[in-house]
Design a protein around this motif. Sequence first.
Motif: not given
Length: 160
Positions: A124-138
């Motif tokens: 899902y698009k939402e899965s990609y968003i959470v995935c990339f936001v997780d990397k951004y926050c890290t």
Amino acid sequence: MINDKEFLHIIKDLTENCKVQELKNYRQHYNTSRFAHCLQVSYISYLICKKLKLDYKAAARSGMLHDLFLYDWRKKSNERQPYHGFSHPRTALENSLEVTNLSIKEQDIIVKHMWPLTVILPKYKESYIVCFVDKYCTLAETFRYYKTKNKVRLLSKAIQ
């Protein structure tokens, strides 16, 4: 401090859950607790998905649960330690299912948040968003730590 009433209402049952509260006892990246990290991933994902007219509730809820594992992955004595990056999404999903019911989309978001390390593509698009936001926050947590510790030179040397 997050003052977005709609967002806080969406994740209220999660943030009040005792298992989720335990995340405050674990350090995620440098000086950031796992709870604070998950809250930040959840909120930014919520904002992006809402702006894009996607399922912002699923993004917020699964973002809050994406790192729901209750062990210190840094400890060498932990048998999961060498495989943590690969295994913790599944552990987080199992723990999340003990806390609340999850849609198929929410499950996909949690279990795929470490892509591309975990090779199966998010659905899902939402899965990609959470995935990339997780990397951004890290990355943001890492830079914040080095900046506050006046270790920017050390970080730049490590990158070169």
